[in-house]
Every structure is written in structure tokens, then in C-alpha cells.
Enzyme design. Structure first.
Site, PDB file in Angstrom:
ATOM      1  N   SER A  81       0.517   3.668   1.709  1.00 23.40           N
ATOM      2  CA  SER A  81       0.649   4.437   3.173  1.00 23.40           C
ATOM      3  C   SER A  81       1.720   3.549   3.791  1.00 23.40           C
ATOM      4  O   SER A  81       1.986   3.816   4.990  1.00 23.40           O
ATOM      5  CB  SER A  81      -0.679   4.130   3.713  1.00 23.40           C
ATOM      6  OG  SER A  81      -1.173   2.896   3.957  1.00 23.40           O
ATOM      7  N   TYR A  82       1.916   2.373   3.553  1.00 22.85           N
ATOM      8  CA  TYR A  82       3.081   1.769   4.090  1.00 22.85           C
ATOM      9  C   TYR A  82       4.634   2.248   4.384  1.00 22.85           C
ATOM     10  O   TYR A  82       4.991   2.410   3.171  1.00 22.85           O
ATOM     11  CB  TYR A  82       3.157   0.055   3.878  1.00 22.85           C
ATOM     12  CG  TYR A  82       1.902  -0.607   3.970  1.00 22.85           C
ATOM     13  CD1 TYR A  82       0.738  -0.457   4.696  1.00 22.85           C
ATOM     14  CD2 TYR A  82       1.657  -1.879   3.341  1.00 22.85           C
ATOM     15  CE1 TYR A  82      -0.219  -1.253   4.902  1.00 22.85           C
ATOM     16  CE2 TYR A  82       0.675  -2.634   3.480  1.00 22.85           C
ATOM     17  CZ  TYR A  82      -0.467  -2.110   4.204  1.00 22.85           C
ATOM     18  OH  TYR A  82      -1.641  -3.100   4.003  1.00 22.85           O
ATOM     19  N   GLN A  83       4.753   2.935   5.312  1.00 22.02           N
ATOM     20  CA  GLN A  83       5.969   3.438   5.835  1.00 22.02           C
ATOM     21  C   GLN A  83       6.355   4.472   4.602  1.00 22.02           C
ATOM     22  O   GLN A  83       7.579   4.447   3.944  1.00 22.02           O
ATOM     23  CB  GLN A  83       7.099   2.417   5.962  1.00 22.02           C
ATOM     24  CG  GLN A  83       7.138   1.274   6.905  1.00 22.02           C
ATOM     25  CD  GLN A  83       6.746   1.934   8.217  1.00 22.02           C
ATOM     26  OE1 GLN A  83       5.744   2.424   8.624  1.00 22.02           O
ATOM     27  NE2 GLN A  83       7.996   2.238   8.984  1.00 22.02           N
ATOM     28  N   ALA A 100       0.942  -1.234   0.156  1.00 20.03           N
ATOM     29  CA  ALA A 100      -0.064   0.051  -0.065  1.00 20.03           C
ATOM     30  C   ALA A 100       1.021   1.315  -0.083  1.00 20.03           C
ATOM     31  O   ALA A 100       2.021   1.079   0.543  1.00 20.03           O
ATOM     32  CB  ALA A 100      -0.893   0.215   1.291  1.00 20.03           C
TER      33      ALA A 100
END
Length: 345
Positions: A60-62, A58
Site C-alpha cells: 500500500s505504500y505509494q 508494504a
């Protein structure tokens, strides 16, 4: 490894989907337990060796570094046409709404950023990460359909929604001639089975693939009582989801351990073997080599109907937790600070 079709799509996916939330720069995101690129590459490579071809990440992951790590590893270790790559987008931010950015433009911007992070010209599955009450559903579906028509994604999926929302969305898509959601990624495992009420039967009826996250309950279904790990200690979101019902869940976890000993396998294998009787492909996070190795072994473990019933028997209804507990118009508006790649969420 075994393979199956992803719902009504023509995507052939491994029964285990490698979840990539654990990959990414721990200094650029909300999680402190994620692993660096060198270790991520090692695990991705091992997953490919074991036959995994389905990868979920995604934007938004890190802050997008999970996408970057995955994209670079797949370029080095696999042929693009041999892997199925899924990524996800979050709702519009309040700043975007104030600036008049439409749902369609928001989706285009985020998918193009994800493709840049991944170093790819398309993804196989683009997933609506959580319901956006501040954007008309028509705009979401129209934006996603444009991306399908332009070849930037082959199919679309949805995550963190109620069955009525998925039903409403696909009915509107069918009416308008838009692409429909072929998969749903929701919270489902042996100690959280609320999806069995409406989502699971609806998906069976409509041939929508279930690819649940948190398939091992943040590690709780893979460890004996008293065992711990960095993630169990530091993952505050998983603690929020599971600490409230820990006493009620303990008998189920004990039965997992009991069956694992009886079969001479790991608890991971038993927990996932049960879930594999229910869904298309569970999303399994891996931050160590043995995580993906245990997940791959689960595909070959067959539990009897009696053993499945034994695991299920102690379950009691659970309240909604995590993002699904906030899946209301008021809660969504109040907590509307999602990330588009470089902001906090």
C-alpha cells in the site's frame, strides 16, 4: 550494528529495521512527503553500509512504488540471502468481497503482486497489516500457511492488532497446524506506550518479536521544541496520532533533549536507545541520510536504568489513535477502502 533473532524464527535481523514508507512516488499515493527513487537508493545503500539488513515495506505504500524502489536497490547493492525483507498486505476490499474473492485468494494475489514489485521469488516476513473483520480468521491463516508451504514467504507477522487477537490467531494456527505469527508490528514509542499493558508481556511470554512502527513519533522524538520538517508539516496522519496529547507529551520530549545534551548525542539516539531496551527491532523511517545514521548510532548508546525511568516518569495513559482506534467490526466495515497497489486508501 548489532543483530538478534526475530522471535522464534531463524531470521537474524539488525536491531534497526529500515522502514520504507518514506520511499515512493509522491504522485502515486496518499503521502506527499515521500522521496524519489534516486534519494531512496542513496539511503538504502547507506543503511546497508551501516549494517542494516532488515527492511520493511508494504504493497500500500505509494501504490507499490516503495516495494519497487526497495527491490531494485537491494538487487544492486546487496545479496538476497544477506537481507531480511518484510512486506505487508491489507484486508479484502468491499469490491473483492462482493465478487466472492476468498481470503486465501486475496492473500495469494497480493503476495504475488508484491513479489513482482520487489523482483523477488520470496519475502522473509509477510505481515497481516491490519485486522480484517469481514474475512474469517481461518481463511487468513490458511492463506498465509499456503504461502509459507509454497516458499513465497519464510515467516508471517501481524500488525495493528490487540493482544487478544494475536493470542486467538496463534491458538487457532497451532490447533490447525498452520504457521504462527512470529512478530508483531504495532504503534509503540516513548510518548505512546499503551502496548506495555498487554502486548509486551504476552510477546515476552510467547517469544514473539516486537518491531514497532512510529518509533520516533513521526519525528517528534528527534526534534527540539519548535523544530519542524516537511513531514511534520505535511503528514496529516501523524498529526492525527499526536496532536491531541502534545501538551502532555512535551515534558517527555524535553527530557529526551536533556539526556541527548548530557550524552553529547542526538535526540534520535536517546529515543531509540530507550526503545531498544524494550523491543527486538524498531522500524525507523528514513528520508535523509542522517536519519539512518542516527538510528544506527542508537544501537551503541546504553542508557542506565535511572535514565530510562527518568524518561518514562512523566507518561500518562493515551487514548487509542489512528488505525487502532478503528479496530472494531463497525469501524472497519465503514472504512473498508484499502489499497491493493493501485487504489487509494
Amino acid at each position: 550494528m548489532k543483530y538478534t533473532q526475530l522471535g522464534s524464527s531463524d531470521l537474524k535481523v539488525s536491531r534497526i529495521c529500515m522502514g520504507c514508507m518514506g520511499f515512493g512516488d509522491a504522485h502515486h499515493g496518499q503521502h506527499t512527503w515521500t522521496i524519489d527513487e534516486a534519494h531512496s537508493r542513496e539511503i538504502i545503500r547507506r543503511g546497508l553500509e551501516l549494517g542494516a539488513n532488515f527492511f520493511d515495506t508494504a504493497i500500500s505504500y505509494q501504490s507499490g512504488t516503495s516495494e519497487q524502489y526497495l527491490g531494485r536497490a537491494l538487487r544492486d547493492f546487496a545479496k538476497r540471502e544477506e537481507v531480511v525483507v518484510a512486506t505487508k498486505f491489507l484486508p479484502r476490499t468491499n469490491e473483492e468481497i462482493a465478487a466472492g474473492v476468498s481470503g486465501q485468494e486475496h492473500i495469494r494475489r497480493l503476495l504475488e503482486k508484491s513479489l513482482q514489485n520487489l523482483g523477488m521469488d520470496h519475502v522473509d516476513l509477510y505481515i497481516y497489516h491490519m485486522w480484517d473483520y469481514q474475512t474469517p480468521l481461518y481463511d487468513i491463516l490458511d492463506g498465509l500457511n499456503q504461502m509459507v508451504r509454497e516458499g513465497k514467504t519464510r515467516y508471517i507477522g501481524i500488525s495493528n492488532c490487540f493482544a487478544w487477537q494475536l493470542c486467538k490467531a496463534n491458538a487457532l494456527a497451532e490447533r490447525e497446524g498452520f504457521a504462527k505469527f512470529v512478530s508483531v508490528q504495532s504503534h509503540y514509542n516513548l510518548i505512546f506506550r499503551e502496548e506495555e499493558r498487554e502486548m509486551a508481556p504476552f510477546c515476552r511470554e510467547e517469544n514473539i518479536a516486537m518491531t514497532p512502527y512510529s518509533s520516533l513519533a513521526g519525528g517528534r522524538l528527534s526534534k527540539h521544541p519548535g523544530e519542524t520538517s516537511k513531514r511534520l508539516q505535511e503528514d496529516s496522519y501523524a498529526q492525527l496520532k499526536y496532536s491531541g496529547m502534545a501538551d502532555q507529551d512535551a515534558p517527555i520530549i524535553q527530557r529526551v533533549a536533556e539526556l541527548a545534551e548530557r550524552h553529547g548525542v542526538s535526540m534520535t539516539e536517546v529515543s531509540l536507545a530507550w526503545l531498544l531496551t524494550k523491543v527486538t527491532a524498531p522500524v525507523v523511517g528514513a528520508t535523509k541520510l542522517h536519519h539512518i545514521e542516527g538510528a544506527a548510532k542508537a544501537v551503541d548508546l546504553e542508557l542506565t536504568a535511572e535514565e530510562c525511568a527518568y524518561l518514562e516518569e512523566p507518561y500518562i495513559p493515551h487514548p487509542l489513535v489512528g488505525v487502532m482506534a478503528q479496530n472494531t467490526p463497525a469501524a472497519a466495515k465503514e472504512s473498508h477502502v484499502w489499497s491493493t497497489g493501485d487504489q487509494k486508501i
